[in-house]
Design an enzyme around this catalytic site. Structure first.
Site, PDB file in Angstrom:
ATOM      1  N   ILE A   1      43.090 116.327 -36.159  1.00  0.00           N
ATOM      2  CA  ILE A   1      42.708 114.960 -36.439  1.00  0.00           C
ATOM      3  C   ILE A   1      43.431 114.440 -37.683  1.00  0.00           C
ATOM      4  O   ILE A   1      43.844 115.222 -38.530  1.00  0.00           O
ATOM      5  CB  ILE A   1      41.165 114.833 -36.675  1.00  0.00           C
ATOM      6  CG1 ILE A   1      40.702 115.727 -37.811  1.00  0.00           C
ATOM      7  CG2 ILE A   1      40.401 115.064 -35.411  1.00  0.00           C
ATOM      8  CD1 ILE A   1      39.234 115.562 -38.206  1.00  0.00           C
ATOM      9  N   ASN A   2      43.521 113.111 -37.754  1.00  0.00           N
ATOM     10  CA  ASN A   2      43.935 112.495 -39.003  1.00  0.00           C
ATOM     11  C   ASN A   2      42.719 112.475 -39.935  1.00  0.00           C
ATOM     12  O   ASN A   2      41.682 113.052 -39.609  1.00  0.00           O
ATOM     13  CB  ASN A   2      44.457 111.076 -38.725  1.00  0.00           C
ATOM     14  CG  ASN A   2      45.477 110.634 -39.781  1.00  0.00           C
ATOM     15  OD1 ASN A   2      45.275 110.846 -40.976  1.00  0.00           O
ATOM     16  ND2 ASN A   2      46.560 110.032 -39.344  1.00  0.00           N
TER      17      ASN A   2
ATOM     18  N   GLY B   1      42.901 119.938 -39.613  1.00  0.00           N
ATOM     19  CA  GLY B   1      41.715 119.441 -40.318  1.00  0.00           C
ATOM     20  C   GLY B   1      41.063 120.601 -41.041  1.00  0.00           C
ATOM     21  O   GLY B   1      40.228 121.297 -40.478  1.00  0.00           O
TER      22      GLY B   1
ATOM     23  N   CYS C   1      46.087 106.105 -39.102  1.00  0.00           N
ATOM     24  CA  CYS C   1      46.048 106.055 -40.568  1.00  0.00           C
ATOM     25  C   CYS C   1      44.988 105.053 -41.024  1.00  0.00           C
ATOM     26  O   CYS C   1      45.076 103.870 -40.705  1.00  0.00           O
ATOM     27  CB  CYS C   1      47.407 105.657 -41.139  1.00  0.00           C
ATOM     28  SG  CYS C   1      47.347 105.581 -42.943  1.00  0.00           S
TER      29      CYS C   1
ATOM     30  N   LYS D   1      56.691 113.061 -43.541  1.00  0.00           N
ATOM     31  CA  LYS D   1      55.868 111.958 -44.036  1.00  0.00           C
ATOM     32  C   LYS D   1      56.000 110.814 -43.039  1.00  0.00           C
ATOM     33  O   LYS D   1      57.075 110.597 -42.467  1.00  0.00           O
ATOM     34  CB  LYS D   1      56.369 111.540 -45.432  1.00  0.00           C
ATOM     35  CG  LYS D   1      55.709 110.279 -45.973  1.00  0.00           C
ATOM     36  CD  LYS D   1      54.221 110.464 -46.204  1.00  0.00           C
ATOM     37  CE  LYS D   1      53.500 109.136 -46.415  1.00  0.00           C
ATOM     38  NZ  LYS D   1      52.034 109.256 -46.297  1.00  0.00           N
TER      39      LYS D   1
ATOM     40  N   ASN E   1      51.643 108.256 -35.159  1.00  0.00           N
ATOM     41  CA  ASN E   1      50.415 108.100 -35.930  1.00  0.00           C
ATOM     42  C   ASN E   1      49.764 106.774 -35.562  1.00  0.00           C
ATOM     43  O   ASN E   1      50.276 105.708 -35.896  1.00  0.00           O
ATOM     44  CB  ASN E   1      50.773 108.159 -37.427  1.00  0.00           C
ATOM     45  CG  ASN E   1      49.574 107.945 -38.336  1.00  0.00           C
ATOM     46  OD1 ASN E   1      48.453 107.795 -37.876  1.00  0.00           O
ATOM     47  ND2 ASN E   1      49.819 107.934 -39.632  1.00  0.00           N
TER      48      ASN E   1
ATOM     49  N   GLY F   1      48.617 104.948 -48.405  1.00  0.00           N
ATOM     50  CA  GLY F   1      49.065 103.689 -47.794  1.00  0.00           C
ATOM     51  C   GLY F   1      50.475 103.765 -47.245  1.00  0.00           C
ATOM     52  O   GLY F   1      51.226 102.788 -47.271  1.00  0.00           O
TER      53      GLY F   1
HETATM   54  C1  LIG Z   1      48.097 112.876 -49.175  1.00  0.00           C
HETATM   55  C2  LIG Z   1      48.070 112.791 -47.677  1.00  0.00           C
HETATM   56  C3  LIG Z   1      48.989 111.976 -47.013  1.00  0.00           C
HETATM   57  C4  LIG Z   1      48.973 111.884 -45.623  1.00  0.00           C
HETATM   58  N1  LIG Z   1      49.897 111.111 -44.978  1.00  0.00           N
HETATM   59  C5  LIG Z   1      49.935 111.082 -43.613  1.00  0.00           C
HETATM   60  C6  LIG Z   1      50.955 110.356 -42.927  1.00  0.00           C
HETATM   61  O1  LIG Z   1      51.856 109.759 -43.523  1.00  0.00           O
HETATM   62  N2  LIG Z   1      50.922 110.361 -41.552  1.00  0.00           N
HETATM   63  C7  LIG Z   1      49.957 111.035 -40.850  1.00  0.00           C
HETATM   64  O2  LIG Z   1      49.990 111.032 -39.611  1.00  0.00           O
HETATM   65  N3  LIG Z   1      48.996 111.749 -41.484  1.00  0.00           N
HETATM   66  C8  LIG Z   1      48.957 111.774 -42.838  1.00  0.00           C
HETATM   67  N4  LIG Z   1      47.987 112.510 -43.485  1.00  0.00           N
HETATM   68  C9  LIG Z   1      46.968 113.234 -42.685  1.00  0.00           C
HETATM   69  C10 LIG Z   1      47.342 114.716 -42.501  1.00  0.00           C
HETATM   70  O3  LIG Z   1      48.580 114.847 -41.852  1.00  0.00           O
HETATM   71  C11 LIG Z   1      46.240 115.456 -41.693  1.00  0.00           C
HETATM   72  O4  LIG Z   1      46.095 114.839 -40.432  1.00  0.00           O
HETATM   73  C12 LIG Z   1      44.885 115.422 -42.380  1.00  0.00           C
HETATM   74  O5  LIG Z   1      45.020 115.519 -43.782  1.00  0.00           O
HETATM   75  C13 LIG Z   1      43.955 116.553 -41.887  1.00  0.00           C
HETATM   76  O6  LIG Z   1      44.489 117.833 -42.139  1.00  0.00           O
HETATM   77  P1  LIG Z   1      44.111 118.700 -43.462  1.00  0.00           P
HETATM   78  O7  LIG Z   1      42.611 118.713 -43.579  1.00  0.00           O
HETATM   79  O8  LIG Z   1      44.705 120.055 -43.222  1.00  0.00           O
HETATM   80  O9  LIG Z   1      44.735 117.985 -44.615  1.00  0.00           O
HETATM   81  C14 LIG Z   1      47.989 112.611 -44.878  1.00  0.00           C
HETATM   82  C15 LIG Z   1      47.068 113.418 -45.556  1.00  0.00           C
HETATM   83  C16 LIG Z   1      47.100 113.525 -46.937  1.00  0.00           C
HETATM   84  C17 LIG Z   1      46.100 114.407 -47.623  1.00  0.00           C
END
Ligand SMILES: Cc1cc2nc3c(=O)[nH]c(=O)nc-3n(C[C@H](O)[C@H](O)[C@H](O)COP(=O)(O)O)c2cc1C
Length: 312
Positions: A197-198, A251, A136, A52, A133, A79
């Site tokens: 990607i984020n 993603g 965000c 996290k 990161n 957040g």
């Molecule tokens: C609930 C949640 C919390 C996330 N928290 C972070 C975070 O703390 N730091 C970060 O770099 N990305 C965070 N992400 C982004 C994910 O790491 C990832 O980049 C993004 O969800 C795309 O991948 P996915 O489609 O497989 O979920 C978060 C995503 C979700 C859904």
């Protein structure tokens, strides 16, 4: 089972590298800090977890509704709730070491100074990989501000590089019209790898009509899950056109076919995020499936498979 999917990511300019048992990592924010998911996953087939996102100080995150479910994904506005770096080092890191779980320390900051302090702390604690990161979308200041301007991103990456000797990954945002200069800024600033990607900015709205009245709910935040896969593939292809360092793709990954698509776009390893909420064992399940595919079809190893997908 014979393991054919050991993965080494190398920055060929500096020879800085990192190796994982498998190319599949669980994405930040979806898998806790250390062994929370131990009962659901085969740790022998987990490449690594990305923790996290950790900030300098503990954060409580956003108030109000933080999650909005979508068909094919979700919106979150957590957040960056997290325990802060001190508590991570004291309470979370020992278990990662004891259990021998490979991890990327995912960090986020509100200022360049925050990032430098977090990077120095990671360096002092011999943390092998840092995922920075700068992407965000769910905090009022910082983080994404550093990820959308190539000059600032270059300066930030350079400063982190000066303070951190391990494997440096910068995680990019899709919330831009041109990701290429951002990827280049990371490489030129000394990053060893890019992850992308984020989440993609979005708005979820729900309107219900009951007893002669409309009831509305809306959540603005970051969209993730299979809905964003086409954007992720596009961004990874763009990044790969301009940098020579490895790329970790994510993603919407859910299946073996998704892994093949990400490889074709240019990914050298993968992260799985939202899909963990549906199936917490997915990262190790997919790693096994990938391994079996390689053995059954007589590829030499994961690198051989990647080459064939790209060049056949
Ligand atoms: C609930 C949640 C919390 C996330 N928290 C972070 C975070 O703390 N730091 C970060 O770099 N990305 C965070 N992400 C982004 C994910 O790491 C990832 O980049 C993004 O969800 C795309 O991948 P996915 O489609 O497989 O979920 C978060 C995503 C979700 C859904």
């Amino acid at each position: 089972m014979e393991l054919k999917i050991k993965t080494t990511l190398i920055n060929k300019k500096t020879n800085n590298s990192i190796s994982f048992k498998t190319p599949i990592i669980t994405a930040s924010g979806t898998y806790g800090y250390n062994n929370e998911f131990e009962d659901f996953i085969d740790l022998d087939f987990l490449g690594a977890i990305s923790t996290k996102g950790i900030t300098l100080e503990k954060r409580l995150g956003n108030e109000g509704e933080r999650i909005f479910e979508l068909k094919g994904g979700m919106i979150n506005r957590i957040g960056l709730e997290n325990v802060g770096i001190e508590a991570f080092i004291k309470d979370k890191l020992p278990l990662l070491k004891e259990k021998n779980i490979d991890f990327l320390l995912n960090i986020a900051g509100s200022s360049i100074d925050d990032y430098i302090k977090l990077a120095s702390c990671a360096d002092e604690n011999n943390i092998k990989a840092l995922e920075v990161n700068v992407s965000c979308p769910n905090v009022s200041h910082g983080c994404l501000e550093f990820g959308l301007n190539p000059d600032i991103l270059h300066e930030l990456t350079l400063k982190i590089r000066k303070n951190y000797g391990g494997f440096l990954i910068v995680k990019l945002s899709p919330n831009t019209s041109d990701i290429k200069p951002l990827a280049l800024a990371c490489e030129e600033g000394g990053a060893d790898c890019i992850s992308a990607i984020n989440t993609l900015r979005g708005l979820g709205i729900n309107v219900q009509y009951e007893n002669n009245k409309f009831y509305k709910k809306s959540v603005e935040g970051g969209v993730s899950g299979s809905l964003i896969k086409p954007s992720a593939l596009y961004m990874i292809k763009q990044i790969k056109q301009v940098v020579s360092i490895p790329v970790i793709g994510m993603g919407g990954i859910l299946t073996l076919d998704d892994l093949f698509e990400f490889i074709y776009a240019g990914a050298d390893a993968f992260e799985i995020g939202t899909a963990n909420f549906m199936k917490p064992s997915l990262a190790s399940d997919l790693a096994k499936e990938l391994n079996e595919f390689i053995i059954k079809n007589e590829f030499k190893n994961f690198d051989d498979l990647k080459e064939r997908i790209r060049n056949d």
